[in-house]
Design a protein around this motif. Structure first.
Motif, short mmCIF file in Angstrom:
data_model
loop_
_atom_site.label_atom_id
_atom_site.label_comp_id
_atom_site.label_asym_id
_atom_site.label_seq_id
_atom_site.Cartn_x
_atom_site.Cartn_y
_atom_site.Cartn_z
N ILE A 63 -18.58 -13.53 10.58
CA ILE A 63 -19.95 -13.08 10.84
C ILE A 63 -20.68 -12.76 9.52
O ILE A 63 -21.87 -13.07 9.36
CB ILE A 63 -19.94 -11.85 11.76
N THR A 64 -19.96 -12.15 8.57
CA THR A 64 -20.56 -11.87 7.26
C THR A 64 -20.97 -13.17 6.57
O THR A 64 -22.02 -13.24 5.92
CB THR A 64 -19.57 -11.09 6.38
N ASP A 65 -20.15 -14.20 6.72
CA ASP A 65 -20.48 -15.50 6.15
C ASP A 65 -21.77 -16.07 6.74
O ASP A 65 -22.62 -16.62 6.03
CB ASP A 65 -19.34 -16.47 6.41
N LEU A 66 -21.93 -15.93 8.06
CA LEU A 66 -23.15 -16.40 8.71
C LEU A 66 -24.38 -15.66 8.16
O LEU A 66 -25.43 -16.27 7.93
CB LEU A 66 -23.07 -16.20 10.22
N LYS A 67 -24.23 -14.36 7.93
CA LYS A 67 -25.34 -13.58 7.37
C LYS A 67 -25.68 -14.05 5.96
O LYS A 67 -26.86 -14.22 5.63
CB LYS A 67 -24.96 -12.10 7.34
N GLU A 68 -24.66 -14.27 5.15
CA GLU A 68 -24.92 -14.63 3.76
C GLU A 68 -25.57 -16.00 3.63
O GLU A 68 -26.30 -16.26 2.68
CB GLU A 68 -23.61 -14.58 2.97
N HIS A 69 -25.32 -16.87 4.60
CA HIS A 69 -25.96 -18.18 4.60
C HIS A 69 -27.25 -18.19 5.40
O HIS A 69 -27.86 -19.26 5.58
CB HIS A 69 -24.99 -19.23 5.17
N LYS A 70 -27.63 -17.02 5.90
CA LYS A 70 -28.90 -16.86 6.61
C LYS A 70 -29.00 -17.78 7.83
O LYS A 70 -30.06 -18.35 8.11
CB LYS A 70 -30.08 -17.10 5.65
N VAL A 71 -27.91 -17.93 8.54
CA VAL A 71 -27.92 -18.72 9.76
C VAL A 71 -27.55 -17.89 10.98
O VAL A 71 -27.42 -18.42 12.08
CB VAL A 71 -26.98 -19.94 9.66
N LEU A 72 -27.38 -16.58 10.79
CA LEU A 72 -26.97 -15.73 11.90
C LEU A 72 -27.97 -15.81 13.05
O LEU A 72 -27.58 -15.88 14.22
CB LEU A 72 -26.85 -14.28 11.41
N ASP A 73 -29.26 -15.84 12.74
CA ASP A 73 -30.28 -15.85 13.79
C ASP A 73 -30.33 -17.17 14.55
O ASP A 73 -30.91 -17.25 15.64
CB ASP A 73 -31.66 -15.58 13.18
N LYS A 74 -29.72 -18.23 13.98
CA LYS A 74 -29.71 -19.52 14.65
C LYS A 74 -28.62 -19.61 15.72
O LYS A 74 -28.64 -20.50 16.57
CB LYS A 74 -29.49 -20.64 13.64
N VAL A 75 -27.66 -18.70 15.66
CA VAL A 75 -26.52 -18.76 16.58
C VAL A 75 -26.94 -18.28 17.96
O VAL A 75 -27.53 -17.20 18.11
CB VAL A 75 -25.35 -17.91 16.05
N ALA A 76 -26.61 -19.09 18.97
CA ALA A 76 -26.94 -18.74 20.35
C ALA A 76 -25.70 -18.42 21.17
O ALA A 76 -25.77 -17.69 22.16
CB ALA A 76 -27.72 -19.87 21.01
N THR A 77 -24.57 -18.97 20.77
CA THR A 77 -23.32 -18.67 21.46
C THR A 77 -22.16 -18.90 20.51
O THR A 77 -22.32 -19.51 19.44
CB THR A 77 -23.15 -19.52 22.73
N LEU A 78 -21.00 -18.43 20.91
CA LEU A 78 -19.84 -18.44 20.03
C LEU A 78 -18.60 -18.75 20.86
O LEU A 78 -18.49 -18.33 22.01
CB LEU A 78 -19.69 -17.06 19.37
#
Length: 596
Positions: free
Chosen positions: A101-116
């Motif tokens: 999850i920290t990786d997603l934040k650092e790449h600024k793609v966290l908001d693009k995630v809709a499901t996991l």
């Protein structure tokens, strides 16, 4: 669109060649969390990545041939504060989820995630439910870390996730998450790098793959990638979550270059001690100075011990009518046993308002000033700080007035662990009771300087743990319970011998005895729960550690079998052991004791 050079190095985790799967499956680029705005972008990466991966393999092989990595890791990575019931199944997966999850934040793609989607493999799937793996992963996804998560709220939060079919990434971005569909247990599949594997795949609202990665929880809360697992002895791991705290590449170079007194095995450790005229604890202290100040080392060691002491207190002061969670319906035993012991000591019932003898040592405030050690006094001017804070101990007389306390303390810690409480990986959660039990026993019945003895004990035990981590494993999923309770027994025996004033040779001998008589110990938890036989096994290991120390202290340090030989034997035994005896609950007591 992200170029390869901009992909994350903080979660460098996987060697996986199967890139050519269709969208929605698990496409991975070697050693990186793959950020995929479009599937076509991933396809264009396939050829380049496969060539790059091959080059990296050749480079890694060449590096391994030229660099025989030392065993030194930080004491505070080996001993870490976490949540029960398992370091490899709970602490490690929680860290892995938070890293992703920290990786997603650092790449600024966290908001693009809709499901996991989360895939658990091997032992994490087979015994994950009993070990709390799904709950740990969900907490990590929500941004929690093992040392800070509020344990009393975990179950209610998990229930809320399952009921509402949603989860908050990093505690802020709510997405759809159907637990029954998106938490996948691959019971009969194991990733090739390690039995404890898990995979994360993040998708956008159109079901396009945004990012994916694999992680391996190798015991003690350590999370590594395929490269570090295959590079025997390399000290690259993910105890830190944020790459600002520790970048993997930098840590790799740091571990090789900056350690003051490196050692690869017990023979070298003993040789270093004799060459420098230092104890094992002093050697470890000197190495820790590369990462922390003397005061920071002291404070962190006391925090580790105080957490251990808290886990003992919570265990013995719990209600004797409580049951441990899970289908086995195991009643807590530590409170009743402790009550009987106090009644025998004080001639009355347990004082309900304060019946626990606290061994808390404040890390701040007044403290005894360490005796000044000058170069002329200790004959060593190169390493004055370690000699000052941890002077060598005179040999003490050895008496055993209350062995029953060892069992009570160990059981108390592991019952807390089974309940998902706060414990210290020592070196794992499944073996969390042995070392605290032996140290508590020493402090209550023998110690004359608790603060200094805690430091001496923990630093000595950590050195032995480092040797097992490098030379074999501290993961029951790899080598059976000999890698957890067996290692804890060996570590505790060494620590006890050290604080009793034993020589370096006697400490090594005690560690060898402690493991020699745990060789072949299987991991066969009934119902996949860290309860039976795990809890009693910690108690017996504590008693065995004292016996090993007694044998070593009564000897001269010379012995036929060395610690290095035992560690290698343990590794070979783990390789030969059938997988059904490696934390899968597919053999041993797990199949011969009915659950109803």
């Amino acid at each position: 669109m992200f170029a390869l050079k901009k992909l994350s190095t903080s979660a460098k985790t996987v060697a996986q060649p199967a890139l050519r799967r269709q969208l929605g499956n698990y496409s991975l680029i070697r050693g990186r969390t793959v950020i995929v705005p479009q599937y076509q972008a991933l396809k264009r990466c396939i050829t380049t990545t496969s060539n790059t991966a091959e080059a990296e393999d050749n480079s890694a092989a060449a590096t391994e041939n030229t660099n025989d990595h030392h065993a030194v890791v930080s004491t505070f990575d080996l001993f870490s504060i976490g949540v029960g019931p398992s370091s490899s199944h709970t602490v490690g997966p929680m860290r892995a989820a938070k890293i992703f999850i920290t990786d997603l934040k650092e790449h600024k793609v966290l908001d693009k995630v809709a499901t996991l989607r989360v895939d658990l493999f091997g032992s994490l799937a087979l015994t994950g439910v009993g070990h709390g793996t799904p709950e740990a992963v969900l907490m990590g996804i929500e941004g929690e870390s093992p040392d800070k998560v509020e344990t009393s709220t975990i179950q209610s939060r998990v229930k809320d996730i399952q009921t509402n079919k949603s989860i908050r990434l990093d505690g802020t971005h709510r997405i759809t998450f159907d637990y029954e569909k998106n938490m996948v247990f691959n019971y009969f599949k194991t990733l090739p790098q390690h039995p404890n594997g898990l995979r994360f795949c993040a998708y956008d609202k159109d079901s396009n793959l945004v990012a994916t990665n694999e992680y391996f929880s190798i015991g003690g809360g350590f999370v590594v990638n395929a490269e570090t697992q295959l590079d025997h002895g390399e000290n690259v791991y993910y105890k830190q979550i944020n790459k600002k705290d520790a970048v993997v590449a930098e840590r790799r170079e740091q571990d090789i270059a900056v350690v003051s007194l490196p050692f690869r095995n017990s023979e070298e450790l003993v040789a270093v001690c004799k060459r420098e005229n230092m104890t094992i604890a002093q050697v470890v202290f000197e190495n820790e100075l590369k990462w922390s100040t003397p005061q920071e080392i002291r404070e962190k060691l006391l925090r580790i011990w105080n957490t251990m002491d808290d886990s003992i207190r919570n265990g013995v002061m719990a209600s004797p009518n409580d049951y441990l969670p899970g289908s086995l319906r195991v009643k807590r035993r530590a409170p009743r046993l402790y009550n009987k012991l106090l009644k025998g000591l004080y001639g009355g019932p347990l004082n309900q308002t304060g019946g626990y003898s606290q061994s808390y040592i404040p890390a701040n405030g007044s403290q005894e000033e360490p005796a000044t050690a000058t170069p002329s006094e200790n004959g060593n001017s190169q390493y004055p700080l370690a000699l000052t804070f941890l002077p060598k101990k005179p040999k003490k007389k050895f008496v055993l007035p209350a062995l029953d306390y060892l069992s009570v303390y160990a059981i108390a810690v592991n019952e807390e662990n089974a309940c998902g409480g706060r414990v210290v990986t020592a070196p794992t959660n499944g073996a969390a009771g042995t070392i605290p039990s032996v140290l508590k026993y020493y402090l209550e019945f023998i110690s004359e300087n608790p603060e200094r003895d805690v430091m001496e004990f923990l630093l000595t035990t950590s050195a032995i743990g480092m040797l097992f981590k490098r030379g074999a494993s501290i993961s029951a999923a790899e080598v059976g319970c000999q890698g957890e309770v067996g290692v804890a027994c060996s570590m505790a025996a060494a620590g006890f011998t050290a604080v009793m004033g034993g020589s370096v040779d006697q400490v090594e001998n005690a560690a060898e005895i402690g493991m020699e008589h745990n060789l072949g110990l299987t991991c066969d938890p009934i119902g996949g729960l860290v309860q039976v036989p795990c809890i009693e096994r910690n108690a017996l290991a504590a008693v065995k550690a004292i016996a090993a120390a007694q044998l070593a202290l009564n000897g001269e340090g010379d012995h036929r079998v060395s610690l290095d030989q035992v560690i290698e034997t343990m590794r070979q035994t783990g390789v030969d052991m059938m997988s059904k005896y490696k934390e899968t609950s597919q053999g041993g007591l797990a199949v011969n004791v009915p659950l109803c």
